[in-house]
Design a protein around this motif. Structure first.
Motif, PDB file in Angstrom:
ATOM      1  N   GLN A 141       0.859  -1.180   0.000  1.00  0.00           N
ATOM      2  CA  GLN A 141       0.000   0.000   0.000  1.00  0.00           C
ATOM      3  C   GLN A 141       0.895   1.229   0.000  1.00  0.00           C
ATOM      4  N   VAL A 143       1.379   5.426   0.269  1.00  0.00           N
ATOM      5  CA  VAL A 143       0.840   6.700   0.742  1.00  0.00           C
ATOM      6  C   VAL A 143       1.740   7.814   0.218  1.00  0.00           C
ATOM      7  N   GLU A 155      -1.787   9.237  -9.359  1.00  0.00           N
ATOM      8  CA  GLU A 155      -2.597   8.065  -9.705  1.00  0.00           C
ATOM      9  C   GLU A 155      -2.338   7.612 -11.141  1.00  0.00           C
ATOM     10  N   GLY A 173      -2.331   4.080  -9.820  1.00  0.00           N
ATOM     11  CA  GLY A 173      -3.594   3.970  -9.094  1.00  0.00           C
ATOM     12  C   GLY A 173      -4.424   2.769  -9.454  1.00  0.00           C
ATOM     13  N   ASP A 177      -2.753  -0.299  -4.154  1.00  0.00           N
ATOM     14  CA  ASP A 177      -3.625   0.437  -3.235  1.00  0.00           C
ATOM     15  C   ASP A 177      -2.887   1.707  -2.836  1.00  0.00           C
ATOM     16  N   ALA A 179      -3.046   5.999  -1.448  1.00  0.00           N
ATOM     17  CA  ALA A 179      -3.768   7.085  -0.790  1.00  0.00           C
ATOM     18  C   ALA A 179      -2.857   8.295  -0.761  1.00  0.00           C
ATOM     19  N   ALA A 349      -9.225   2.616  -0.206  1.00  0.00           N
ATOM     20  CA  ALA A 349      -8.116   2.643  -1.156  1.00  0.00           C
ATOM     21  C   ALA A 349      -8.151   1.428  -2.074  1.00  0.00           C
ATOM     22  N   ARG A 350      -8.476   0.273  -1.529  1.00  0.00           N
ATOM     23  CA  ARG A 350      -8.537  -0.945  -2.353  1.00  0.00           C
ATOM     24  C   ARG A 350      -9.738  -0.909  -3.292  1.00  0.00           C
ATOM     25  N   ARG A 353      -8.807   1.272  -6.171  1.00  0.00           N
ATOM     26  CA  ARG A 353      -7.888   0.554  -7.048  1.00  0.00           C
ATOM     27  C   ARG A 353      -8.656  -0.428  -7.929  1.00  0.00           C
ATOM     28  N   TYR A 398      -8.022   9.858  -3.572  1.00  0.00           N
ATOM     29  CA  TYR A 398      -8.416   9.502  -2.210  1.00  0.00           C
ATOM     30  C   TYR A 398      -7.360   9.964  -1.227  1.00  0.00           C
ATOM     31  N   PRO A 402      -4.737   4.089   4.200  1.00  0.00           N
ATOM     32  CA  PRO A 402      -5.055   3.048   3.214  1.00  0.00           C
ATOM     33  C   PRO A 402      -5.881   1.890   3.756  1.00  0.00           C
TER      34      PRO A 402
END
Length: 424
Positions: A141, A143, A155, A173, A177, A179, A349-350, A353, A398, A402
């Protein structure tokens, strides 16, 4: 690397092992639920965090020979740190803002190709992200803390393929995942649960249909809506949604508006509902995610509606980096709302995605990025629309942890609430 920044990163990594809140309201009857699509066997599970590994990217703003520029540094457990990296290829890229993704703007294929070239210039970062993908697979993930205000479309950053590792090429993106955050990295998981508090402009009333299955408190006057965020009785709130118009200006703060109200109008409200419930804020409004680097009130910093809602206590924000006025973009935001709310155990976040991956897969199935014209010299409207659809999917950003989720409560038998007297 400063000690304070190391502590921030340590907190971010430590938050991966936090337990997610367990008991939440049931899924409303008739609402659709779904397992994460095509993204591997790592959905969020109530009661504990899934196996995750964070990659954290910090983006700085600076000057390069008098020209605006930026640099990046990044960390990930088990992967060698990317030290501060900048250079001549890290100048501010004005041409790649997704604010250009609109009908009548830059030809979609040309905008996409500009983003491809820019992504190639960022090869130190994209290669580092690919090392993280190789090390952690679907558990990764990402960030991004972007302090530039440059409208950098992270993204849409194109990651190159690594065939030997089975890693496909595509937009960041849609592959990881991811954020964003402001003012430091997020260290707390949010799991808001409850009703939708909504504002709807007169020509966006159809947005109410997004929430037919859920408990919903709509508003139709912006002053009444903002006051409700201050004064709404203590009642569980999962999402604050706005379907309205937004404006942005690169210099004048008063020209940043949402539903006609200025940035300062929002900033002056306490919005106790957000501080109490940590609801997910979803802004279906043009330019709602864009940020102005501003110092004319005596303090330099990024100003924008994302910044306001996060500072007031929102658990996360879904916002737009460009225009959402045409039919294609409106379809996208409806699909985003559906994807985020259909499975309340899946992190936001997922879900995003998964949404972007579906759009990218459909785009890639049509072949290479098209030229602007056909063999006969006429503008290729159909294939340009396909590129625009992909850009729109990457335009919605977003901000949040995450692992954060959202669960909306079911509508009562009496139908949706009518918060304002005489509501349509």
């Amino acid at each position: 690397m400063g000690e304070d920044r190391r502590r921030l990163i340590g907190k971010l990594v430590a938050s991966a092992v936090q337990a997610l809140p367990g008991q939440r309201t049931p899924v409303p009857e008739g609402a659709r639920t779904a397992e994460p699509r095509r993204l591997g066997p790592a959905p969020a599970r109530t009661g504990r965090a899934p196996d995750t590994t964070y990659a954290s990217v910090l983006v700085h703003r600076h000057s390069n020979g008098g020209r605006e520029a930026f640099g990046v540094e990044a960390w990930c457990q088990g992967v060698e740190t990317l030290p501060y990296t900048t250079g001549d290829d890290f100048l501010r890229p004005y041409d790649i803002s997704l604010g250009h993704a609109r009908r009548g703007g830059t030809a979609p294929s040309e905008l996409f190709k500009s983003i491809e070239r820019w992504s190639g210039y960022q090869h130190p970062l994209t290669e580092w992200i690919n090392r993280c993908r190789q090390a952690h697979g679907d558990a990764l993930q990402l960030v991004i803390l972007d302090e530039t205000g440059f409208d950098l479309p992270w993204e849409a950053l194109i990651l190159p393929a690594v065939p030997a590792a089975g890693l496909p090429e595509g937009p960041l993106g849609a592959l990881v995942d991811m954020a964003r955050w402001l003012g430091g990295f997020p260290v707390e998981v949010a799991a808001p649960s409850g009703a939708v508090v909504g504002f709807f402009h007169s020509d966006m009333m159809s947005d109410q249909n997004f929430f037919q299955s859920y408990e919903h408190r709509p508003h139709f006057g912006i002053e009444t809506f903002l006051k409700s965020l201050d004064d709404l009785p203590a009642k569980p709130t999962g999402m604050v949604y706005m379907g309205c118009h937004g404006t942005f200006d690169h210099e004048v703060l008063a020209n940043l508006t949402l539903a006609g109200a200025t940035w300062a109008d929002y900033q002056r409200h306490g919005m106790q509902v957000l501080g109490r419930e940590h609801a997910l804020v979803c802004l279906n409004a043009c330019h709602s995610g864009r940020l102005l680097d501003y110092d004319r009130d005596g303090r330099q910093g990024l100003r924008g509606f994302t910044q306001v809602f996060l500072e007031k206590g929102a658990g996360g924000c879904i916002v737009s980096a460009g225009e959402v006025g045409d039919a294609e973009a409106r379809v996208m935001i409806r699909r985003i709302v559906d994807t985020v709310t259909e499975d309340p155990e899946r992190p936001v976040a997922r879900a995003l995605r998964s949404f972007r991956a579906d759009v990218h897969t459909a785009f890639a199935a049509e072949g290479d990025v098209p030229m602007m014209v056909r063999d006969d010299g006429t503008f290729d409207t159909d294939r340009q629309r396909s590129v625009l659809r992909l850009l729109y999917s990457l335009m919605f950003q977003y901000y949040g942890h995450p692992l954060s989720t959202v669960r909306l409560s079911g509508r009562s038998q009496g139908g949706p609430d009518r918060t304002e007297a005489g509501a349509p």
